[in-house]
Design a protein around this motif. Structure first.
Motif, short mmCIF file in Angstrom:
data_model
loop_
_atom_site.label_atom_id
_atom_site.label_comp_id
_atom_site.label_asym_id
_atom_site.label_seq_id
_atom_site.Cartn_x
_atom_site.Cartn_y
_atom_site.Cartn_z
N GLY A 138 41.89 -8.14 -13.06
CA GLY A 138 41.64 -8.86 -12.18
C GLY A 138 41.78 -10.32 -12.67
O GLY A 138 41.34 -11.33 -12.01
N GLY A 139 43.01 -10.41 -13.33
CA GLY A 139 43.47 -11.85 -13.60
C GLY A 139 42.76 -12.38 -14.79
O GLY A 139 43.12 -13.60 -15.34
N TYR A 140 41.91 -11.88 -15.46
CA TYR A 140 41.19 -12.11 -16.84
C TYR A 140 41.99 -11.83 -17.83
O TYR A 140 42.53 -10.57 -17.93
CB TYR A 140 39.80 -11.55 -16.58
N LYS A 141 41.91 -12.53 -19.11
CA LYS A 141 42.62 -12.16 -20.26
C LYS A 141 41.56 -11.32 -21.22
O LYS A 141 40.30 -11.14 -20.69
CB LYS A 141 42.90 -13.29 -21.11
N ALA A 142 41.82 -10.85 -22.27
CA ALA A 142 40.81 -9.81 -22.99
C ALA A 142 40.22 -10.69 -24.20
O ALA A 142 40.72 -11.47 -24.53
CB ALA A 142 41.83 -8.67 -23.56
N ASP A 143 39.10 -10.12 -24.45
CA ASP A 143 38.45 -10.61 -25.76
C ASP A 143 38.69 -9.71 -27.01
O ASP A 143 38.42 -10.30 -28.04
CB ASP A 143 36.84 -10.64 -25.39
N LEU A 144 39.07 -8.49 -27.04
CA LEU A 144 39.46 -7.76 -27.79
C LEU A 144 40.54 -6.86 -27.78
O LEU A 144 40.54 -6.34 -26.64
CB LEU A 144 38.28 -6.77 -28.36
N VAL A 145 41.63 -6.93 -28.37
CA VAL A 145 42.84 -5.91 -28.33
C VAL A 145 42.66 -4.87 -29.68
O VAL A 145 42.73 -5.64 -30.58
CB VAL A 145 44.11 -6.65 -28.31
N LEU B 148 45.01 -12.33 -25.26
CA LEU B 148 43.86 -12.41 -25.61
C LEU B 148 43.32 -13.91 -25.32
O LEU B 148 43.96 -14.98 -25.11
CB LEU B 148 43.72 -12.68 -27.21
N ASN B 149 41.83 -14.02 -25.20
CA ASN B 149 41.26 -15.36 -24.95
C ASN B 149 40.98 -15.87 -26.05
O ASN B 149 41.03 -15.28 -27.29
CB ASN B 149 39.88 -15.01 -24.34
N PRO B 150 41.05 -17.39 -26.12
CA PRO B 150 40.74 -18.08 -27.36
C PRO B 150 39.43 -17.50 -27.86
O PRO B 150 38.10 -17.06 -27.42
CB PRO B 150 40.39 -19.52 -26.88
N GLY B 151 39.32 -17.24 -29.31
CA GLY B 151 38.27 -16.89 -30.01
C GLY B 151 38.15 -15.15 -29.95
O GLY B 151 37.37 -14.60 -30.64
N GLY B 152 39.19 -14.59 -29.67
CA GLY B 152 39.23 -13.24 -29.33
C GLY B 152 39.51 -12.51 -30.84
O GLY B 152 39.91 -13.17 -31.58
N THR B 153 39.68 -11.15 -30.68
CA THR B 153 39.97 -10.31 -32.01
C THR B 153 40.84 -9.34 -31.68
O THR B 153 41.06 -8.60 -30.68
CB THR B 153 38.34 -9.45 -32.44
N ARG C 44 40.30 -12.02 -36.53
CA ARG C 44 39.18 -12.59 -35.61
C ARG C 44 39.42 -14.21 -35.48
O ARG C 44 40.00 -14.92 -36.11
CB ARG C 44 38.08 -12.64 -36.23
N GLY C 45 38.94 -14.56 -34.18
CA GLY C 45 38.93 -16.16 -33.89
C GLY C 45 40.29 -16.41 -33.46
O GLY C 45 40.86 -17.40 -34.08
N PHE C 46 40.76 -15.91 -32.34
CA PHE C 46 42.10 -16.35 -31.95
C PHE C 46 42.51 -17.57 -31.44
O PHE C 46 41.69 -18.28 -30.84
CB PHE C 46 42.57 -15.26 -30.60
N LYS C 47 43.57 -18.27 -31.66
CA LYS C 47 43.84 -19.56 -31.79
C LYS C 47 45.23 -19.38 -31.02
O LYS C 47 46.08 -19.13 -31.58
CB LYS C 47 44.05 -20.46 -32.78
#
Length: 249
Positions: A141-148, A182-187, A232-235
């Protein structure tokens, strides 16, 4: 009366643990390696547990252990499962995140066919295709992921140097995909093998993640060289940090 080393009785005798193991005869046309694999599967408690609990693979419990240790999954987060077949990791992710068919939060990608999984969008696609990241984001739906997450393993040839390069290349491709979606902060979680985490890959992850570590769940077979890399902590545009935080668990 004959006695065994341990266990219960059968016909007046003791049963040893060795006696309880299922042995598979080498059938005509079946290689010894295939026979040993089948015998190992039949005697694997995690295989039996997965079957009894309705999960698609023993690998399910590797993710469960990693999640219990590092709290990787949480309700409401969006998750991508790379190389998802047969779907055990997607099942766990859907259960924990609360993903439903009406409000899906989990997307699994694989070029193999898979049976539907409640709460999971399944894309039959090679994640290395140029358009795969955008196709996945569109599916969410246009959103990025929090975890891959990736439990993939490259096909082996038996040639150690070649297999090593294939393993490293696959993880690098998965890492680049994670950086794209990934979203910022993702894993990012990926299966690697001992000696398979090369300098270039670690440098890439240190640039883009706050911390990286290795972990081997109990559900991984003792004889296996596999371990899991957890970043962890995607930048999104992290600076190069040669002294980045890495740890061995």
């Amino acid at each position: 009366m004959a006695k065994g080393k341990a266990g219960g009785t059968l016909g007046g005798g003791r049963i040893s643990e060795k006696d309880l193991k299922v042995r598979v005869k080498t059938a005509k046309g079946r290689k010894i390696g295939s026979t040993l694999w089948l015998q190992r599967q039949l005697n694997d408690p995690y295989v039996a547990k997965a079957r009894s609990e309705g999960y698609r693979s023993r690998a399910t419990y590797k993710l469960t252990e990693l999640d219990e240790r590092y709290r990787l999954l949480r309700k409401g987060m969006r998750v991508v499962d790379l190389g998802a077949a047969p779907g055990g990791w997607s099942q766990i992710a859907a259960n924990v995140t609360g993903s439903t068919d009406e409000h899906p939060l989990v997307v699994g990608i694989d070029y193999l066919d898979m049976d539907p999984i409640p709460g999971v969008i399944l894309l039959k696609k090679d994640f290395t295709d140029d358009d795969a990241p955008q196709v996945l984001i569109d599916a969410m739906g246009g959103y990025k992921a929090d975890l891959v997450m990736s439990d993939m393993a490259a096909p082996t040839t038996g040639h150690r140097a070649t297999d090593h390069l294939r393993i490293v290349n696959l993880v690098e491709l998965a890492a680049h995909f994670a950086i794209d979606v990934l979203n910022p902060g993702g894993t990012f979680i990926a299966k690697v093998f001992q000696g398979g985490t090369e300098h270039e890959l670690l440098s890439l992850l240190k640039r883009h993640f706050a911390t990286t570590l290795h972990a081997k769940p109990k559900a991984s077979r003792k004889e296996s060289a596999e371990t899991y890399l957890v970043a962890r902590g995607f930048k999104p545009a992290g600076p190069v940090d040669p002294d980045g935080d890495t740890a061995e668990d």
